[in-house]
Design a protein around this motif. Sequence first.
Motif, PDB file in Angstrom:
ATOM      1  N   GLU A  30      52.081   5.889  79.673  1.00 35.57           N
ATOM      2  CA  GLU A  30      51.199   4.732  79.839  1.00 35.57           C
ATOM      3  C   GLU A  30      50.800   4.575  81.293  1.00 35.57           C
ATOM      4  N   ARG A  31      51.798   4.770  82.179  1.00 38.67           N
ATOM      5  CA  ARG A  31      51.494   4.629  83.600  1.00 38.67           C
ATOM      6  C   ARG A  31      50.488   5.700  84.016  1.00 38.67           C
ATOM      7  N   MET A  79      69.614   2.890  80.674  1.00 38.08           N
ATOM      8  CA  MET A  79      68.498   3.588  80.039  1.00 38.08           C
ATOM      9  C   MET A  79      67.799   2.742  78.973  1.00 38.08           C
ATOM     10  N   GLN A 129      64.659  -0.149  86.200  1.00 45.02           N
ATOM     11  CA  GLN A 129      63.774   0.782  85.486  1.00 45.02           C
ATOM     12  C   GLN A 129      63.410   1.970  86.369  1.00 45.02           C
ATOM     13  N   ARG A 143      59.545  -2.401  79.988  1.00 46.32           N
ATOM     14  CA  ARG A 143      58.438  -1.460  79.823  1.00 46.32           C
ATOM     15  C   ARG A 143      57.325  -1.730  80.829  1.00 46.32           C
ATOM     16  N   GLY A 144      57.734  -2.055  82.057  1.00 46.08           N
ATOM     17  CA  GLY A 144      56.725  -2.410  83.043  1.00 46.08           C
ATOM     18  C   GLY A 144      55.937  -1.198  83.516  1.00 46.08           C
ATOM     19  N   ILE A 145      54.629  -1.415  83.689  1.00 47.08           N
ATOM     20  CA  ILE A 145      53.816  -0.354  84.299  1.00 47.08           C
ATOM     21  C   ILE A 145      54.246  -0.175  85.742  1.00 47.08           C
ATOM     22  N   THR A 204      65.123  -0.475  80.800  1.00 47.81           N
ATOM     23  CA  THR A 204      63.715  -0.143  80.563  1.00 47.81           C
ATOM     24  C   THR A 204      63.085  -1.079  79.538  1.00 47.81           C
ATOM     25  N   PHE A 227      66.034  18.978  75.999  1.00 46.53           N
ATOM     26  CA  PHE A 227      66.227  18.014  77.078  1.00 46.53           C
ATOM     27  C   PHE A 227      67.162  16.862  76.701  1.00 46.53           C
ATOM     28  N   GLU A 263      63.936   5.787  85.336  1.00 43.78           N
ATOM     29  CA  GLU A 263      62.843   6.763  85.362  1.00 43.78           C
ATOM     30  C   GLU A 263      63.162   7.913  86.300  1.00 43.78           C
ATOM     31  N   THR A 277      47.209   4.580  82.818  1.00 45.91           N
ATOM     32  CA  THR A 277      46.699   3.492  83.654  1.00 45.91           C
ATOM     33  C   THR A 277      46.177   4.034  84.970  1.00 45.91           C
ATOM     34  N   ILE A 315      56.548   4.902  78.640  1.00 41.49           N
ATOM     35  CA  ILE A 315      56.223   4.168  79.872  1.00 41.49           C
ATOM     36  C   ILE A 315      55.521   5.083  80.859  1.00 41.49           C
ATOM     37  N   LEU A 316      56.078   6.295  81.012  1.00 34.65           N
ATOM     38  CA  LEU A 316      55.489   7.217  81.990  1.00 34.65           C
ATOM     39  C   LEU A 316      54.083   7.613  81.571  1.00 34.65           C
ATOM     40  N   ARG A 360      61.175   5.807  74.919  1.00 33.51           N
ATOM     41  CA  ARG A 360      60.619   4.641  75.599  1.00 33.51           C
ATOM     42  C   ARG A 360      60.179   5.003  77.014  1.00 33.51           C
ATOM     43  N   ILE A 361      61.048   5.718  77.731  1.00 34.58           N
ATOM     44  CA  ILE A 361      60.690   6.082  79.114  1.00 34.58           C
ATOM     45  C   ILE A 361      59.485   7.013  79.107  1.00 34.58           C
ATOM     46  N   GLN A 362      59.469   7.913  78.120  1.00 38.91           N
ATOM     47  CA  GLN A 362      58.329   8.818  78.014  1.00 38.91           C
ATOM     48  C   GLN A 362      57.036   8.009  77.813  1.00 38.91           C
ATOM     49  N   LEU A 414      64.888   7.686  75.677  1.00 40.25           N
ATOM     50  CA  LEU A 414      63.979   8.731  76.156  1.00 40.25           C
ATOM     51  C   LEU A 414      62.551   8.538  75.647  1.00 40.25           C
ATOM     52  N   TYR A 447      65.522  10.159  84.489  1.00 39.67           N
ATOM     53  CA  TYR A 447      64.741  10.902  83.487  1.00 39.67           C
ATOM     54  C   TYR A 447      63.965  12.036  84.150  1.00 39.67           C
TER      55      TYR A 447
END
Lengths: 182, 257, 74
Positions: free
Chosen positions: A63-64, B60, B75, B67-69, B64, B101, B79, A67, A60-61, A56-58, A54, B82
């Motif tokens: 960061e996106r 998960m 991924q 960690r790609g934009i 991921t 959560f 996401e 960006t 990533i989101l 990590r995904i947070q 979680l 999530y």
Amino acid sequence: MATETTAESASACVGPNGSAIGMPQLCGEWVGNQVFWLILALVAIYFVLDRVALPRIQAILAERQGTITSDLAKAEELKAQAEEAERAYEKALAEARSEAQKIAEETRAEIRQQVQDAQDKADAEIAARTAESEKQIAEIRASALANVETVAKDTAEALVAALGVNADKSALDAAVDKRIEG
Amino acid sequence: MATETQGGDAAHGEGGGLVFHPMDQFIVKPLFGDGGVGLFTVTNATLWMALAVLCVIGLMVLGTSGRGIVPGRVQSVAELAYGFVYKMVEDVSGRDGVKYFPYIMTLFMFIVFANFLGLIPMAFTTTSHFAVTVVLALAVFLFVTILGFVKHGAKFLELFWVASAPLALRPILAIIEVISYFVRPVSHSIRLAGNLMAGHAVIKVFAGFAAIAAVSPISVLAITAMYGLEILVAFIQAYVFTILTCVYLKDALHPHH
Amino acid sequence: MEGDLAHIGAGLAAIGSGAAAIGVGNVAGNYLAGALRNPSAAASQTATLFIGIAFAEALGIFAFLVSLLLMFAV
């Protein structure tokens, strides 16, 4: 199947032929095992999600999002630059147009001036020639007049002589002059 | 074995005309050896729960790891999951529910993977057992109740006191509310296990009919249709379990109606 | 057969599945009617729709469970 009836069944919930007795869901002796492994599985998933996945995904989101925001800002900036360039271009275009108009105007004025000058010069020449011609005409007329006077005087003298009168020459001239002027 | 049947092979089943018992698929048996099922025995339930855990980790964590934009396929799914659960928690439980959560995500991921893995032919469906779903539902119930009392103390009991109703009705409503509150874990768990058990048992029943030559095409078609429905049910039941958890969480966080 | 009465009971209990089907149909149909009347509000109510369907369906599952219990556990 029927031959397997001799197989030992290890559980009270499973019949001798490997078939379930009653509902397997209600078999009490399996509950503890399932609960134990379930709790283990849930704890494992919880730790993996909470510690690794979680965040990590947070990240990533986020960061996106960052960006995208910075890209948008950059795009905004580029757009402003493009607009500025366009404005400069427009301005240059307008300047060029007014310059061209000015040059055209100047040229036109110059040409008009030249035409005017030439016309004036021609006019002056014509006027000079006219004046000269008039002078010549006046001279001719004056000389003609003088000739007329001489002829008149001579004629008058001859007439008077023919009449036999011996008149004074100067008096005769004066009388002729008087007549001509009158 | 059953090809020559005309429905007369009652010897196979205990009472019905089926070739195999439709509930056989739910039997818990040890993976190694033929011994009994003790508390720590590695059983088929263990195997499929472990596979669910591995799938969650695969999706998960490994999915991921780039960690790609710009996300890849796996991924994107991670996401999506999530965002799906996060939005559900935020919408239903409110902003202060977001703190919980990870718990809800854990429940959702486990249930959804257990449900889908159970749809693999010959698989064991862990979430079709009441032992499993009751633990899940009780965990939610206890967590939510304790959280409500910790957050609001005795005021949490206002949940049962419908202040907007006429005064005379309130005690009756309170009784109903209390009963419905305690029925929650029951319905919460039985809904999940019941749906899955029902679907899988029905598929097995149709599979039993497939042995009778006259109706086998119909039964194969029916299995296919049921399988499609079960895919839907597998997801919807995970969704419903999760969203009901969110609703209960909201009640604990905001007990005033 | 000793299970005869239990089997009849199981069949009767299975009627509850049909009743649950009516309930689910009601929920989904009313949702659809409302969604067509006001499509902009439809998306925000899908969660409520699923909760409603789940509650209606749970009762059908209870009936099914009773029928299973009669079939296999009694």
